[in-house]
Design a protein around this motif. Structure first.
Motif, short mmCIF file in Angstrom:
data_model
loop_
_atom_site.label_atom_id
_atom_site.label_comp_id
_atom_site.label_asym_id
_atom_site.label_seq_id
_atom_site.Cartn_x
_atom_site.Cartn_y
_atom_site.Cartn_z
N GLU A 80 -1.47 -3.30 0.84
CA GLU A 80 -0.36 -4.16 1.69
C GLU A 80 -0.59 -3.95 3.09
O GLU A 80 -0.48 -2.79 3.49
N GLU A 140 9.17 1.55 0.33
CA GLU A 140 9.13 0.48 -0.95
C GLU A 140 8.56 1.56 -2.32
O GLU A 140 8.94 1.15 -3.34
N VAL A 141 7.54 2.17 -2.13
CA VAL A 141 7.15 3.03 -3.22
C VAL A 141 8.29 3.85 -3.57
O VAL A 141 8.49 3.93 -5.02
N ASP A 163 10.42 1.66 -5.76
CA ASP A 163 9.84 1.31 -6.92
C ASP A 163 10.02 2.62 -8.07
O ASP A 163 10.36 2.42 -9.14
N PHE A 205 3.10 4.29 -8.71
CA PHE A 205 3.39 3.02 -7.89
C PHE A 205 2.84 3.06 -6.75
O PHE A 205 2.89 1.88 -6.06
N LEU A 206 2.12 4.00 -6.09
CA LEU A 206 1.35 3.93 -4.77
C LEU A 206 0.37 3.02 -4.89
O LEU A 206 0.05 2.05 -4.07
N LYS A 207 -0.34 3.03 -5.97
CA LYS A 207 -1.58 2.22 -6.03
C LYS A 207 -1.43 0.70 -6.01
O LYS A 207 -2.37 -0.12 -5.62
N ASP A 208 -0.23 0.50 -6.49
CA ASP A 208 0.10 -1.05 -6.41
C ASP A 208 0.31 -1.54 -5.02
O ASP A 208 0.42 -2.94 -4.88
N ARG A 209 0.60 -0.61 -4.11
CA ARG A 209 0.76 -1.21 -2.81
C ARG A 209 0.06 -0.94 -1.52
O ARG A 209 0.10 -0.96 -0.48
N LEU A 214 5.73 1.26 3.88
CA LEU A 214 5.18 1.01 2.42
C LEU A 214 5.61 2.00 1.53
O LEU A 214 6.03 1.95 0.54
N LYS A 272 1.24 -3.45 5.80
CA LYS A 272 2.59 -2.79 6.37
C LYS A 272 2.48 -1.45 6.89
O LYS A 272 1.93 -0.75 6.58
N THR A 289 -4.02 -0.36 6.23
CA THR A 289 -4.87 -1.30 6.27
C THR A 289 -5.80 -1.58 7.66
O THR A 289 -6.30 -2.34 7.63
#
Length: 752
Positions: free
Chosen positions: A438, A448-449, A452, A431-435, A445, A440, A478
């Motif tokens: 982002e 949200e993980v 998920d 689930f972490l790699k999907d975000r 972040l 944020k 980021t």
């Protein structure tokens, strides 16, 4: 009527004709009118003394009608072939029967194209000549086509375009006609490059047909959401091919001269260049930077407000220049008395804190470097180690802000991973790699993980993300990296890092039969490399060819069953699959840190000629030095595995029951390895701190999965599937040629 069976093809033994052609002849003879059937052919052959056929032979042929798929004609043709009948003799027999349709099947031997037109890329304004020369009886005539349209006055062996312009770009083909038949040349692709505002002076003196880049990609300064368009143009004969790279990695969908991204994000920033190559040589374009900035927002401020903001802005700038510490760990771990420990793969059993790495000690080392942000993402179990009663006394940590811990699971609980189609991912990482990309605040972040993960029914009640944070600034994963002056130590470390990410250069292997293979390389990690191979040139006289890589060093973790696959995912590689070129075979090499010598392996090529059942083969040994992290010589302290690692390829003529006989043929023993070996199978090394639990069979989204804890031993014993072997590369050009070929349909009796 011409003589289709004369010449070199006419001397061909009848038994060597391709099976589809023999089947077609059999069908025509089986349903022929009286006087032109298989019995008439047999009678004429016997009367002319071509072959001797007894009554029992004819009776055996006749009885074939009683079989479901039996054919008397096919049985007769086999008898004729077995007794030495040639194609020329068969043609004479069919001519005596005046069997026009059967003769038409064999008429292609009457026309032989000896010079095929070449695909090429040229500059506008040059003189271009496409050539097609053929022999035939009694004579041949020519007609050129551009795509499906006839070219007026294009009736000579040479099609001259003087001067050529961009509108002449396209596919060309020549139809060669004789009295009784016609054949087409191969397609020739013509690319006309128009360099606006430039003269051809820079190309004067270049050898004819030399590969040369005439359009270089240009620097791009874009904002998020803009379109990226990079162009590279080259001239040469044979026609050039293209492959775009970003930061050293080949780009998916980057095999054309123009590379586009419709809407860019910060992830598209980097150094781009294009590799141009053909069968003879290759060149790299200039390297250019693509800079992606974020869209600015207009804000009106008074001078007083700007003055008030000046000091915090300075503070923020100084904060941004402080280094960031980030540790991601996936593997076995445990937690005792509030301290987290990462367990190496080669620890003794049982193990204690002295054998492991303490996360809190790493945090202390980070603080000593005055890091501005420290992030720990720990995908590991946090259960207690019952063999370790040591209470570790650590020096007090500094009281600093901006520390974030993202634990894959709660204190005292286990972390799980999903195994599916050979892919093992921790639930946290899934689930972490999907975000990750982002923009944020990192705690937002991670929240949200956690949400998920909470929706995943596989781990409800078993695993939940825990976040600990002292974040006092809005910091994100980021955030741009700020370059600052570096110490000699960090410069040396950066140099080692760069060396550990150097890949071998792409190369082209030319085999004696005329087949050319491209070998490319990509890095999944600093110790995991993907080798991709594709056939870039296949002479027309070769019906099919296959290639694979084999004979790898004993130190590497290479599962023969997972090598030479048609997709990266089949090898277990999922992270870089979208950046790899298509239509290749892929082999994944891991544990490069154990490589003691140069990486040497063998490329095996198998190919077949039409009408010949025997498979030909050639082998080439390739030495690519020490790739990636192997350059650093970090193999000390690792135990060597005595495993012979080869590629079990379906229909491999050298493969003889490898499962039951590991060294069935000395052909499998690499020249740089010892023969006291066994088949190498990759077993991920997971250590166990507690009791081994029963694996839980689960299903998610309709697919079968296995859920396992981080400290369960996992043996990889996947079944052997059908190995994928390479065929000639199919790309847009080949597909277009196929479509154009289908559009060129002419009546059988059409005369030019």
């Amino acid at each position: 009527m011409g003589e289709p069976g004369r010449g070199a093809a006419g001397a061909l033994p009848l038994r060597r004709l391709a099976q589809p052609l023999l089947r077609r002849l059999s069908e025509l003879l089986d349903r022929a009118v009286p006087g032109r059937g298989w019995r008439d052919l047999a009678q004429r052959a016997g009367s002319r003394g071509t072959v001797r056929l007894s009554p029992s032979d004819l009776e055996q042929c006749s009885l074939k009608v009683l079989e479901p798929e039996g054919s008397p004609s096919q049985s007769l043709l086999k008898l004729l072939g077995d007794r030495g009948c040639t194609v020329a003799e068969l043609v004479e027999l069919l001519q005596g029967l005046e069997h026009t349709e059967a003769l038409q099947c064999l008429s292609l031997a009457g026309i032989k194209i000896v010079v095929q037109p070449d695909s090429q890329a040229v500059l506008a304004g040059q003189v271009v000549k496409l050539c097609c020369w053929a022999t035939g009886h009694p004579f041949v005539r020519y007609q050129w086509f551009k795509q499906e349209k006839e070219i007026p006055h294009g009736t000579s062996p040479e099609l001259v375009l003087n001067p050529v312009n961009v509108n002449d770009s396209g596919f060309y083909i020549c139809r060669v006609n004789s009295e009784s038949s016609f054949v087409f040349s191969r397609w020739a692709r013509l690319e006309v490059c128009d360099v606006q505002g430039a003269s051809h002076e820079g190309f004067i003196g270049l050898p004819e047909n030399k590969l040369h880049i005439c359009i270089q990609p240009q620097l791009q300064n874009l904002t998020v959401g803009d379109a990226l368009v990079l162009e590279c143009g080259a001239v040469g004969n044979p026609i050039p091919h293209y492959q775009w790279f970003r930061n050293g990695f080949p780009l998916a969908n980057g095999s054309k001269n123009i590379y586009t991204v419709t809407s860019v994000d910060v992830e598209h920033q980097g150094t781009y260049w294009c590799r141009v190559f053909n069968d003879r040589e290759d060149q790299d374009s200039e390297k250019i930077e693509v800079i992606i900035g974020r869209k600015a927002m207009a804000v009106e401020c008074t001078e007083e407000e700007l003055s008030d903001l000046q000091e915090p802005a300075d503070l923020l700038e100084r904060s941004n220049h402080r280094p960031v510490g980030l540790l991601y760990y996936a593997g076995h771990g445990y937690e005792n008395y509030g301290n987290s420990f990462m367990v190496p793969v080669d620890v003794p059993n049982p193990y204690r804190s002295a054998n492991c790495l303490c996360v809190q000690n790493i945090l202390k080392l980070m603080q000593a470097k005055e890091t501005g942000l420290n992030v720990f993402l720990l995908d590991m179990c946090r259960k207690r180690n019952e063999y370790d009663d040591t209470i570790l006394i650590l020096d007090a940590l500094k009281v600093t802000a901006n520390i974030v811990f993202g634990y894959a699971t709660c204190q005292g609980a286990e972390a799980f991973e999903i195994q599916q189609s050979g892919l093992a991912n921790g639930i946290f990482m899934k689930f972490l790699k999907d975000r990750l990309l982002e923009d944020k605040k990192i705690t937002v972040l991670l929240d949200e993980v956690a949400e998920d993960m909470g929706k995943c029914h596989l781990t409800k009640g078993k695993q939940a993300l825990e976040i600990r944070s002292s974040l006092s600034e809005k910091r994100a994963l980021t955030d741009p990296i700020q370059q600052t002056a570096s110490s000699a130590e960090s410069l040396a470390r950066n140099l080692q890092w760069a060396k550990a990410h150097e890949l071998p250069e792409s190369m082209y292997l030319e085999f004696k039969c005329g087949v050319q293979i491209q070998l490319g390389f990509a890095a999944e990690f600093s110790n995991v490399m993907i080798i991709y191979t594709r056939i870039v040139k296949k002479p027309p006289e070769i019906a099919v060819c296959r290639a694979y890589v084999t004979d790898f060093a004993l130190d590497l973790d290479v599962d023969p069953k997972e090598a030479n696959k048609g997709t990266p995912e089949e090898t277990g590689s999922y992270l870089v699959s979208k950046d790899l070129p298509k239509h290749c075979l892929y082999t994944r090499l891991s544990s490069l840190q154990k490589l003691r010598e140069h990486l040497i392996f063998t490329v095996c090529l198998h190919y077949e000629y039409p009408g010949i059942e025997d498979t030909m083969d050639e082998r080439k040994e390739v030495n690519v030095g020490k790739p990636l992290i192997a350059k650093l010589g970090l193999h000390h302290g690792f135990k060597t595995k005595n495993c012979l690692q080869t590629c079990c390829v379906a229909n491999n003529p050298f493969h003889n029951q490898m499962e039951s006989s590991p060294v069935a043929s000395q052909y499998y023993i690499p020249s740089h390895c010892q023969p006291n070996s066994c088949p190498g199978v990759y077993h991920p090394n997971r250590m166990c701190a507690g009791n081994i639990r029963q694996l839980e069979a689960c299903s998610c989204s309709g697919t079968s999965r296995i859920l396992a804890t981080r400290h369960e031993v996992q043996n990889d014993s996947r079944p052997v599937g059908k190995s994928n072997v390479p065929v000639e590369t199919t790309d847009d050009t080949v597909e277009l040629e196929f479509l154009l070929s289908n559009s060129l349909r002419f009546p059988e009796q059409q005369q030019p």
